[in-house]
Design an enzyme around this catalytic site. Sequence first.
Site, PDB file in Angstrom:
ATOM      1  N   MET A 175      45.103  84.478  87.568  1.00 35.91           N
ATOM      2  CA  MET A 175      44.781  84.688  87.611  1.00 35.91           C
ATOM      3  C   MET A 175      45.377  84.974  89.484  1.00 35.91           C
ATOM      4  O   MET A 175      44.740  84.588  90.347  1.00 35.91           O
ATOM      5  CB  MET A 175      43.790  86.612  87.857  1.00 35.91           C
ATOM      6  CG  MET A 175      42.663  85.832  86.907  1.00 35.91           C
ATOM      7  SD  MET A 175      40.977  86.842  86.929  1.00 35.91           S
ATOM      8  CE  MET A 175      40.269  85.507  86.976  1.00 35.91           C
ATOM      9  N   ILE A 216      35.798  80.310  86.663  1.00 35.81           N
ATOM     10  CA  ILE A 216      36.360  79.662  88.112  1.00 35.81           C
ATOM     11  C   ILE A 216      36.682  79.935  89.935  1.00 35.81           C
ATOM     12  O   ILE A 216      37.965  80.555  89.317  1.00 35.81           O
ATOM     13  CB  ILE A 216      37.292  78.682  87.571  1.00 35.81           C
ATOM     14  CG1 ILE A 216      36.954  78.037  86.299  1.00 35.81           C
ATOM     15  CG2 ILE A 216      37.581  77.838  88.488  1.00 35.81           C
ATOM     16  CD1 ILE A 216      37.365  77.033  85.055  1.00 35.81           C
ATOM     17  N   GLY A 222      41.796  85.293  93.948  1.00 34.24           N
ATOM     18  CA  GLY A 222      43.024  84.760  93.285  1.00 34.24           C
ATOM     19  C   GLY A 222      41.797  83.140  92.463  1.00 34.24           C
ATOM     20  O   GLY A 222      40.954  82.553  92.732  1.00 34.24           O
ATOM     21  N   SER A 223      41.429  83.272  91.292  1.00 34.94           N
ATOM     22  CA  SER A 223      40.998  82.530  90.045  1.00 34.94           C
ATOM     23  C   SER A 223      41.949  82.576  88.913  1.00 34.94           C
ATOM     24  O   SER A 223      42.809  82.243  88.192  1.00 34.94           O
ATOM     25  CB  SER A 223      39.493  83.264  90.538  1.00 34.94           C
ATOM     26  OG  SER A 223      40.040  84.549  89.849  1.00 34.94           O
ATOM     27  N   ARG A 224      40.514  81.721  87.849  1.00 39.82           N
ATOM     28  CA  ARG A 224      40.727  82.043  86.795  1.00 39.82           C
ATOM     29  C   ARG A 224      40.144  81.803  85.648  1.00 39.82           C
ATOM     30  O   ARG A 224      38.114  81.556  86.512  1.00 39.82           O
ATOM     31  CB  ARG A 224      41.609  79.980  86.558  1.00 39.82           C
ATOM     32  CG  ARG A 224      40.883  78.978  85.638  1.00 39.82           C
ATOM     33  CD  ARG A 224      41.508  77.385  85.622  1.00 39.82           C
ATOM     34  NE  ARG A 224      41.346  76.956  84.796  1.00 39.82           N
ATOM     35  CZ  ARG A 224      42.063  76.144  83.976  1.00 39.82           C
ATOM     36  NH1 ARG A 224      43.235  75.458  84.786  1.00 39.82           N
ATOM     37  NH2 ARG A 224      42.060  74.865  82.483  1.00 39.82           N
TER      38      ARG A 224
END
Length: 219
Positions: free
Chosen positions: A100, A158, A188-190
Site C-alpha cells: 500500500m 506490516i 504506507g504499509s503492506r
Amino acid sequence: MKIHKEGSASIGIAIGIYVLLNLLSFYFFYGISPLISWSILLLITVPLGLVIYFFRIPFRDHTGSDEWVIAPCDGRVVAIEEVECDEYFEGRRVQVSIFMSVLNVHVNRYPIGGKVIYRKYHPGKYLFAWHPKSSTENERYSTVLQHKNGQLILAKQIAGALAKRIVNYSEEGMEVKQNEELGFIKFGSRMDVLLPLGTEVLVKLGDKPKGGVTPIAKW
C-alpha cells in the site's frame, strides 16, 4: 466517501498547524505583500488535503463469497510465492503480498469470514514495506482466521518505513464477517495473506486489487 475514525487525531493536529501557520503568515507578511500570504495558504493546503485524503473510506459494493478470499486492502500485488512459515503454522504456505502506497486506501479488512483463533503483535523494524524481509522483521500484527470449512489463513499487517502505528480490532474467539474492518495502518504499509497449499490464486504480480472487492484466491 467518509473519513475513518483513526484519522481524527491526525487530521485535528494537521488542521491546527494549518490554521496557526496561516495566522502567522497573514500577521507578518500580509502587510508587506498579500501575495506571499496567499501563496503560503495555497502551499500548505496541499499537505492538509493529503492527510484528509489518506484517511478516506470510499463507498463500495463489497464482494462476498464463501468460496473466495477477498483482498484485505487496496494496493499492488508485489509477491506470490510459497514460503516456509515462521509463525503459527508449520511447513509451507502460499503467500500473497499487497503493498500500500501513501495514496492507497489504508483500511484493512477480513479476507474471509470465520473465527479469530490467534492474534499477536510483533515489535520490529521499519524497513520499506516492499522489502521481502519486512514480512518477518518489521513491526506487524498477525491474525489467524478459521473459515467454516475448516481452512485457516493468516492475515499479517506490516508497518513500512513511514508507518508508525498499526491498529488491529480483532480479539481471539471473535466471530467475524468477510470484509468487516480488521484494522488500519497509518502512512504506507503492506499486508500478507498466507493461504493453504493448493489454494487457487486469482491475482498476478502487478495487479491492483481493491480491499473488500477483488477476489485474490479461491478454495
